[in-house]
Design a protein around this motif. Structure first.
Motif, PDB file in Angstrom:
ATOM      1  N   LYS A 195      97.435 -10.733 -43.898  1.00 60.04           N
ATOM      2  CA  LYS A 195      97.979  -9.631 -44.699  1.00 60.04           C
ATOM      3  C   LYS A 195      96.935  -9.093 -45.661  1.00 60.04           C
ATOM      4  O   LYS A 195      97.014  -7.947 -46.088  1.00 60.04           O
ATOM      5  CB  LYS A 195      99.210 -10.092 -45.480  1.00 60.04           C
ATOM      6  CG  LYS A 195     100.389 -10.415 -44.623  1.00 60.04           C
ATOM      7  CD  LYS A 195     101.622 -10.690 -45.447  1.00 60.04           C
ATOM      8  CE  LYS A 195     101.437 -11.898 -46.317  1.00 60.04           C
ATOM      9  NZ  LYS A 195     102.641 -12.252 -47.084  1.00 60.04           N
ATOM     10  N   LYS A 196      95.942  -9.903 -45.992  1.00 58.67           N
ATOM     11  CA  LYS A 196      94.876  -9.465 -46.898  1.00 58.67           C
ATOM     12  C   LYS A 196      93.880  -8.553 -46.190  1.00 58.67           C
ATOM     13  O   LYS A 196      93.193  -7.767 -46.825  1.00 58.67           O
ATOM     14  CB  LYS A 196      94.129 -10.683 -47.450  1.00 58.67           C
ATOM     15  CG  LYS A 196      95.001 -11.612 -48.243  1.00 58.67           C
ATOM     16  CD  LYS A 196      94.218 -12.859 -48.610  1.00 58.67           C
ATOM     17  CE  LYS A 196      95.171 -13.941 -49.046  1.00 58.67           C
ATOM     18  NZ  LYS A 196      94.554 -15.243 -49.088  1.00 58.67           N
ATOM     19  N   ASP A 197      93.805  -8.670 -44.856  1.00 58.17           N
ATOM     20  CA  ASP A 197      92.842  -7.880 -44.085  1.00 58.17           C
ATOM     21  C   ASP A 197      93.203  -6.401 -44.044  1.00 58.17           C
ATOM     22  O   ASP A 197      92.331  -5.543 -44.108  1.00 58.17           O
ATOM     23  CB  ASP A 197      92.745  -8.400 -42.647  1.00 58.17           C
ATOM     24  CG  ASP A 197      92.112  -9.771 -42.555  1.00 58.17           C
ATOM     25  OD1 ASP A 197      91.557 -10.250 -43.570  1.00 58.17           O
ATOM     26  OD2 ASP A 197      92.178 -10.373 -41.465  1.00 58.17           O
ATOM     27  N   SER A 198      94.507  -6.127 -43.896  1.00 51.43           N
ATOM     28  CA  SER A 198      94.945  -4.744 -43.748  1.00 51.43           C
ATOM     29  C   SER A 198      96.459  -4.697 -43.862  1.00 51.43           C
ATOM     30  O   SER A 198      97.136  -5.696 -43.638  1.00 51.43           O
ATOM     31  CB  SER A 198      94.526  -4.211 -42.367  1.00 51.43           C
ATOM     32  OG  SER A 198      95.006  -2.900 -42.175  1.00 51.43           O
ATOM     33  N   VAL A 199      96.979  -3.532 -44.177  1.00 51.06           N
ATOM     34  CA  VAL A 199      98.414  -3.304 -44.107  1.00 51.06           C
ATOM     35  C   VAL A 199      98.752  -2.365 -42.946  1.00 51.06           C
ATOM     36  O   VAL A 199      99.911  -2.072 -42.702  1.00 51.06           O
ATOM     37  CB  VAL A 199      98.988  -2.744 -45.435  1.00 51.06           C
ATOM     38  CG1 VAL A 199      98.889  -3.780 -46.531  1.00 51.06           C
ATOM     39  CG2 VAL A 199      98.322  -1.445 -45.819  1.00 51.06           C
ATOM     40  N   ASP A 200      97.727  -1.927 -42.239  1.00 56.65           N
ATOM     41  CA  ASP A 200      97.893  -1.017 -41.112  1.00 56.65           C
ATOM     42  C   ASP A 200      98.428  -1.796 -39.902  1.00 56.65           C
ATOM     43  O   ASP A 200      97.750  -2.681 -39.389  1.00 56.65           O
ATOM     44  CB  ASP A 200      96.548  -0.379 -40.773  1.00 56.65           C
ATOM     45  CG  ASP A 200      96.629   0.625 -39.639  1.00 56.65           C
ATOM     46  OD1 ASP A 200      97.678   0.724 -38.970  1.00 56.65           O
ATOM     47  OD2 ASP A 200      95.611   1.311 -39.403  1.00 56.65           O
ATOM     48  N   THR A 228     106.884  -6.431 -38.279  1.00 59.32           N
ATOM     49  CA  THR A 228     106.013  -5.255 -38.149  1.00 59.32           C
ATOM     50  C   THR A 228     104.968  -5.453 -37.069  1.00 59.32           C
ATOM     51  O   THR A 228     104.725  -4.556 -36.253  1.00 59.32           O
ATOM     52  CB  THR A 228     105.317  -4.963 -39.496  1.00 59.32           C
ATOM     53  OG1 THR A 228     106.316  -4.764 -40.497  1.00 59.32           O
ATOM     54  CG2 THR A 228     104.422  -3.743 -39.404  1.00 59.32           C
ATOM     55  N   VAL A 229     104.344  -6.617 -37.019  1.00 59.22           N
ATOM     56  CA  VAL A 229     103.271  -6.872 -36.059  1.00 59.22           C
ATOM     57  C   VAL A 229     103.808  -6.922 -34.624  1.00 59.22           C
ATOM     58  O   VAL A 229     103.138  -6.480 -33.688  1.00 59.22           O
ATOM     59  CB  VAL A 229     102.475  -8.148 -36.427  1.00 59.22           C
ATOM     60  CG1 VAL A 229     103.279  -9.408 -36.200  1.00 59.22           C
ATOM     61  CG2 VAL A 229     101.160  -8.216 -35.683  1.00 59.22           C
ATOM     62  N   VAL A 230     105.022  -7.441 -34.444  1.00 58.57           N
ATOM     63  CA  VAL A 230     105.632  -7.466 -33.106  1.00 58.57           C
ATOM     64  C   VAL A 230     105.880  -6.031 -32.630  1.00 58.57           C
ATOM     65  O   VAL A 230     105.529  -5.664 -31.504  1.00 58.57           O
ATOM     66  CB  VAL A 230     106.931  -8.298 -33.112  1.00 58.57           C
ATOM     67  CG1 VAL A 230     107.705  -8.138 -31.808  1.00 58.57           C
ATOM     68  CG2 VAL A 230     106.618  -9.776 -33.363  1.00 58.57           C
ATOM     69  N   LEU A 231     106.479  -5.216 -33.481  1.00 61.92           N
ATOM     70  CA  LEU A 231     106.719  -3.817 -33.135  1.00 61.92           C
ATOM     71  C   LEU A 231     105.414  -3.060 -32.889  1.00 61.92           C
ATOM     72  O   LEU A 231     105.314  -2.268 -31.952  1.00 61.92           O
ATOM     73  CB  LEU A 231     107.534  -3.138 -34.234  1.00 61.92           C
ATOM     74  CG  LEU A 231     109.001  -3.538 -34.318  1.00 61.92           C
ATOM     75  CD1 LEU A 231     109.609  -3.069 -35.635  1.00 61.92           C
ATOM     76  CD2 LEU A 231     109.774  -2.981 -33.134  1.00 61.92           C
ATOM     77  N   ALA A 232     104.413  -3.299 -33.728  1.00 58.47           N
ATOM     78  CA  ALA A 232     103.128  -2.611 -33.582  1.00 58.47           C
ATOM     79  C   ALA A 232     102.452  -2.949 -32.260  1.00 58.47           C
ATOM     80  O   ALA A 232     101.723  -2.126 -31.705  1.00 58.47           O
ATOM     81  CB  ALA A 232     102.207  -2.969 -34.750  1.00 58.47           C
TER      82      ALA A 232
END
Length: 184
Positions: A38-43, A86-90
Motif C-alpha cells: 500500500k506504500k508503493d502506490s494507491v493506483d 480493490t486489487v482483485v477487481l483491478a
C-alpha cells in the motif's frame, strides 16, 4: 470469456464465464496483497501487479480478464483493508467462489461491486481444476457454478441476496446510492 450473457426465461439468467484460478483455505488479506505494498502506490493498475505475490510471485502476471477465483474456507480473513478487494477487481476478476468468506472481506466486496459466491461444499477445490473453464449461472437469487467445457459438473451455491446483485450491477455501494439515494 469476459462477456456476461443474458437470456430470458421465467427468471432472468445471467451467465458469467471464466477460467478457474484455484486457491486454498484461509487466504488472508495480506496474501491477497501485502500490506507493505500500500506504500508503493494507491493506483489499482499498479497494485494489481502484486496480487497474491506472496503465494505465487507469477500469479498476477498470469491472470486474465474474467478469471474466477475458486477458494476454500475463510477467504479474505485477516485485516479489513479494502485494498484487498480493490486489487482483485483491478486484476480483472469479478467473481470469487469460495466455501466461506470472512465477514469484513464480504462487506468490502459488496461495497465495491465484487461478487462473492458461497459454495457450501467441503471439497470445492477438489471439484475444479486450475485453469478449467467455469461459468457462474445466476437466475434471480439462485446461483450455481458449472464446471468444464461441457458444463456437466454443477456445484450448487447459496442464494445471492437481491440487494447484493443490485449493488454489484451498479458497481458498488456508492454508485448505487448516487443513483437511488436509498438501499430500498
Amino acid at each position: 470469456m469476459t462477456m456476461e450473457a443474458s437470456a430470458s426465461s421465467t427468471a432472468s439468467l445471467t451467465v458469467i464465464p471464466g477460467r478457474a484460478r484455484l486457491l486454498g483455505d484461509d487466504i488472508n488479506t495480506d496474501y491477497i496483497i501485502s500490506s507493505s505494498r500500500k506504500k508503493d502506490s494507491v493506483d489499482p493498475l499498479v497494485l494489481r501487479g502484486y496480487l497474491l505475490e506472496d503465494l505465487d510471485p507469477d500469479f498476477a502476471a498470469s491472470v486474465q480478464e474474467g478469471d474466477i477465483l475458486v477458494a476454500g474456507h475463510n477467504f479474505g480473513c485477516g485485516s479489513a483493508m479494502e485494498v484487498a478487494v480493490t486489487v482483485v477487481l483491478a486484476a480483472g476478476i469479478r467473481v470469487v467462489v469460495a466455501r466461506s468468506f470472512a465477514r469484513t472481506y464480504w462487506r468490502n466486496a459488496i461495497n465495491n461491486g465484487l461478487l462473492l459466491i458461497t459454495a457450501p461444499v467441503d471439497d470445492l477445490c477438489d471439484l475444479v481444476r486450475e485453469g478449467e473453464v467455469v461459468a457462474l449461472h445466476l437466475s434471480g437469487s439462485r446461483a450455481e457454478l458449472r464446471v468444464g467445457a461441457d458444463a456437466r459438473r454443477v456445484i450448487p451455491c447459496e442464494p445471492v441476496p437481491e440487494i447484493v446483485l443490485k449493488l454489484r450491477e451498479a458497481g458498488g455501494l456508492v454508485p448505487y446510492l448516487r443513483r437511488h439515494r436509498t438501499l430500498a
